[in-house]
Write a protein that holds these residues in place. Structure first.
Motif, PDB file in Angstrom:
ATOM      1  N   GLY A   1       0.808  -1.210   0.000  1.00  0.00           N
ATOM      2  CA  GLY A   1       0.000   0.000   0.000  1.00  0.00           C
ATOM      3  C   GLY A   1       0.846   1.266   0.000  1.00  0.00           C
ATOM      4  N   ALA A   2       1.926   1.270   0.786  1.00  0.00           N
ATOM      5  CA  ALA A   2       2.821   2.439   0.815  1.00  0.00           C
ATOM      6  C   ALA A   2       3.458   2.655  -0.556  1.00  0.00           C
ATOM      7  CB  ALA A   2       3.885   2.259   1.885  1.00  0.00           C
ATOM      8  N   LEU A   3       3.893   1.587  -1.182  1.00  0.00           N
ATOM      9  CA  LEU A   3       4.477   1.707  -2.525  1.00  0.00           C
ATOM     10  C   LEU A   3       3.426   2.154  -3.544  1.00  0.00           C
ATOM     11  CD1 LEU A   3       6.733  -1.468  -2.466  1.00  0.00           C
ATOM     12  CD2 LEU A   3       7.497   0.919  -2.398  1.00  0.00           C
ATOM     13  N   GLU A   4       2.235   1.622  -3.404  1.00  0.00           N
ATOM     14  CA  GLU A   4       1.143   2.003  -4.297  1.00  0.00           C
ATOM     15  C   GLU A   4       0.832   3.493  -4.169  1.00  0.00           C
ATOM     16  OE1 GLU A   4      -3.432   0.555  -4.832  1.00  0.00           O
ATOM     17  OE2 GLU A   4      -2.674   0.776  -2.797  1.00  0.00           O
TER      18      GLU A   4
ATOM     19  N   PHE B   1       0.845   8.958  -6.188  1.00  0.00           N
ATOM     20  CA  PHE B   1       1.177  10.356  -5.930  1.00  0.00           C
ATOM     21  C   PHE B   1       2.140  10.886  -6.997  1.00  0.00           C
ATOM     22  CE2 PHE B   1       3.759  13.647  -3.844  1.00  0.00           C
ATOM     23  CZ  PHE B   1       2.764  14.507  -3.416  1.00  0.00           C
ATOM     24  N   VAL B   2       3.205  10.151  -7.246  1.00  0.00           N
ATOM     25  CA  VAL B   2       4.221  10.600  -8.201  1.00  0.00           C
ATOM     26  C   VAL B   2       3.663  10.666  -9.619  1.00  0.00           C
ATOM     27  CG1 VAL B   2       6.419   9.955  -9.283  1.00  0.00           C
ATOM     28  CG2 VAL B   2       6.178   9.867  -6.799  1.00  0.00           C
ATOM     29  N   THR B   3       2.916   9.657 -10.030  1.00  0.00           N
ATOM     30  CA  THR B   3       2.390   9.671 -11.394  1.00  0.00           C
ATOM     31  C   THR B   3       1.368  10.779 -11.600  1.00  0.00           C
ATOM     32  OG1 THR B   3       0.753   7.962 -10.886  1.00  0.00           O
ATOM     33  CG2 THR B   3       2.824   7.229 -11.855  1.00  0.00           C
TER      34      THR B   3
ATOM     35  N   GLU C   1      -1.211   7.244 -17.597  1.00  0.00           N
ATOM     36  CA  GLU C   1      -0.768   5.913 -18.006  1.00  0.00           C
ATOM     37  C   GLU C   1       0.050   5.259 -16.900  1.00  0.00           C
ATOM     38  OE1 GLU C   1       0.106   8.739 -19.688  1.00  0.00           O
ATOM     39  OE2 GLU C   1      -1.261   8.663 -21.400  1.00  0.00           O
ATOM     40  N   GLY C   2       0.897   6.047 -16.233  1.00  0.00           N
ATOM     41  CA  GLY C   2       1.692   5.529 -15.122  1.00  0.00           C
ATOM     42  C   GLY C   2       0.814   5.047 -13.989  1.00  0.00           C
TER      43      GLY C   2
ATOM     44  N   LEU D   1      -1.372   0.415 -10.883  1.00  0.00           N
ATOM     45  CA  LEU D   1      -2.506  -0.372 -10.388  1.00  0.00           C
ATOM     46  C   LEU D   1      -2.576  -1.746 -11.056  1.00  0.00           C
ATOM     47  CD1 LEU D   1      -5.172   2.453 -10.073  1.00  0.00           C
ATOM     48  CD2 LEU D   1      -3.809   1.388  -8.268  1.00  0.00           C
ATOM     49  N   ALA D   2      -2.213  -1.806 -12.321  1.00  0.00           N
ATOM     50  CA  ALA D   2      -2.195  -3.102 -13.011  1.00  0.00           C
ATOM     51  C   ALA D   2      -1.127  -4.017 -12.425  1.00  0.00           C
ATOM     52  CB  ALA D   2      -1.969  -2.905 -14.509  1.00  0.00           C
ATOM     53  N   LEU D   3       0.043  -3.461 -12.115  1.00  0.00           N
ATOM     54  CA  LEU D   3       1.101  -4.265 -11.501  1.00  0.00           C
ATOM     55  C   LEU D   3       0.670  -4.820 -10.150  1.00  0.00           C
ATOM     56  CD1 LEU D   3       4.331  -2.265 -12.358  1.00  0.00           C
ATOM     57  CD2 LEU D   3       3.727  -4.559 -13.117  1.00  0.00           C
ATOM     58  N   LYS D   4      -0.026  -3.992  -9.380  1.00  0.00           N
ATOM     59  CA  LYS D   4      -0.500  -4.469  -8.080  1.00  0.00           C
ATOM     60  C   LYS D   4      -1.491  -5.617  -8.276  1.00  0.00           C
ATOM     61  CE  LYS D   4      -2.863  -3.242  -3.863  1.00  0.00           C
ATOM     62  NZ  LYS D   4      -3.666  -2.295  -3.124  1.00  0.00           N
ATOM     63  N   ALA D   5      -2.402  -5.444  -9.199  1.00  0.00           N
ATOM     64  CA  ALA D   5      -3.404  -6.493  -9.444  1.00  0.00           C
ATOM     65  C   ALA D   5      -2.751  -7.772  -9.944  1.00  0.00           C
ATOM     66  CB  ALA D   5      -4.437  -5.993 -10.452  1.00  0.00           C
ATOM     67  N   LEU D   6      -1.788  -7.645 -10.846  1.00  0.00           N
ATOM     68  CA  LEU D   6      -1.103  -8.839 -11.344  1.00  0.00           C
ATOM     69  C   LEU D   6      -0.311  -9.526 -10.238  1.00  0.00           C
ATOM     70  CD1 LEU D   6       0.175  -7.662 -14.833  1.00  0.00           C
ATOM     71  CD2 LEU D   6      -1.496  -9.461 -14.360  1.00  0.00           C
ATOM     72  N   GLY D   7       0.303  -8.738  -9.380  1.00  0.00           N
ATOM     73  CA  GLY D   7       1.067  -9.314  -8.276  1.00  0.00           C
ATOM     74  C   GLY D   7       0.189 -10.044  -7.271  1.00  0.00           C
ATOM     75  N   ARG D   8      -1.033  -9.599  -7.110  1.00  0.00           N
ATOM     76  CA  ARG D   8      -1.952 -10.216  -6.163  1.00  0.00           C
ATOM     77  C   ARG D   8      -2.836 -11.286  -6.792  1.00  0.00           C
ATOM     78  NH1 ARG D   8      -0.662  -9.939  -0.934  1.00  0.00           N
ATOM     79  NH2 ARG D   8      -0.580  -7.839  -0.129  1.00  0.00           N
ATOM     80  N   TYR D   9      -2.781 -11.423  -8.097  1.00  0.00           N
ATOM     81  CA  TYR D   9      -3.677 -12.346  -8.791  1.00  0.00           C
ATOM     82  C   TYR D   9      -3.653 -13.764  -8.223  1.00  0.00           C
ATOM     83  CZ  TYR D   9      -6.094 -14.815 -12.485  1.00  0.00           C
ATOM     84  OH  TYR D   9      -6.978 -15.597 -13.178  1.00  0.00           O
TER      85      TYR D   9
END
Length: 186
Positions: free
Chosen positions: A116-119, A124-126, A133-134, A139-147
């Motif tokens: 969550g902190a990384l997310e 914030f940065v993007t 797009e960033g 969010l896509a990376l988080k979803a893929l990592g948790r899939y």
């Protein structure tokens, strides 16, 4: 209120929000400090939006604004998400066969505080960079990592917990980035 005064007020409010958000990490602080930090964040946003032009002077002022808002995004989003989970966990229904589906999902979705902190940092940065797009990639990376955890079916509440946590976390980070954009729209 002058534009310089409004900028100083925004910085002071962000500093106070950061302190309240940090106190939200304490076990007793979640009930008091998280709503207080959310209220301070709202007051900061209203202050930044209400004054026609809010200025923070120079590179140092802008750096302080971004640093404070970024820290509030990362530090404050965790306790806010935890408080939302506490509210939702009270609504667990024993009729599902799992006495506490969302609580047991927390065990399946380990590492949530760090993720969550990384997310929130990525969001914030993007947003400050103006890269929608960033944001989608983060969010896509988080979803893929948790899939794998979400698909395994080990816990009935894992997908719900994932969605609730992601929305809470992202909305908090968006609010913090929005304040920076209100003060420095360029």
């Amino acid at each position: 209120m002058s534009t310089d005064t409004a900028g100083l007020v925004v910085l002071v409010l962000l500093g106070a929000t950061l302190v309240a958000a940090a106190l939200g990490w304490t076990p007793a602080g979640r009930r008091v400090w998280v709503p207080f930090s959310a209220g301070l964040l709202a007051v900061t946003a209203v202050t930044a939006a209400a004054v026609p032009e809010v200025l923070v002077d120079g590179r140092g002022g802008t750096t302080l604004l971004v640093l404070l808002a970024g820290l509030v995004a990362v530090v404050g989003g965790g306790p806010a998400t935890t408080l939302v989970f506490a509210w939702v966990d009270r609504e667990d229904h024993p009729a599902t066969g799992d006495q506490q589906p969302l609580r047991s999902a927390a065990e399946v979705l380990r590492g949530g505080a760090w993720i969550g902190a990384l997310e929130r940092t990525a969001v914030f940065v993007t947003l400050l960079a103006g890269s929608v797009e960033g944001l989608a990639v983060a969010l896509a990376l988080k979803a893929l990592g948790r899939y794998p955890e979400l698909r395994s079916g080990e816990s009935a509440g894992a997908a719900e917990r994932f969605i609730i946590g992601t929305f809470t976390s992202v909305l908090w980070a968006c609010a913090c980035a929005g304040i920076v954009r209100l003060v420095n729209p360029g």
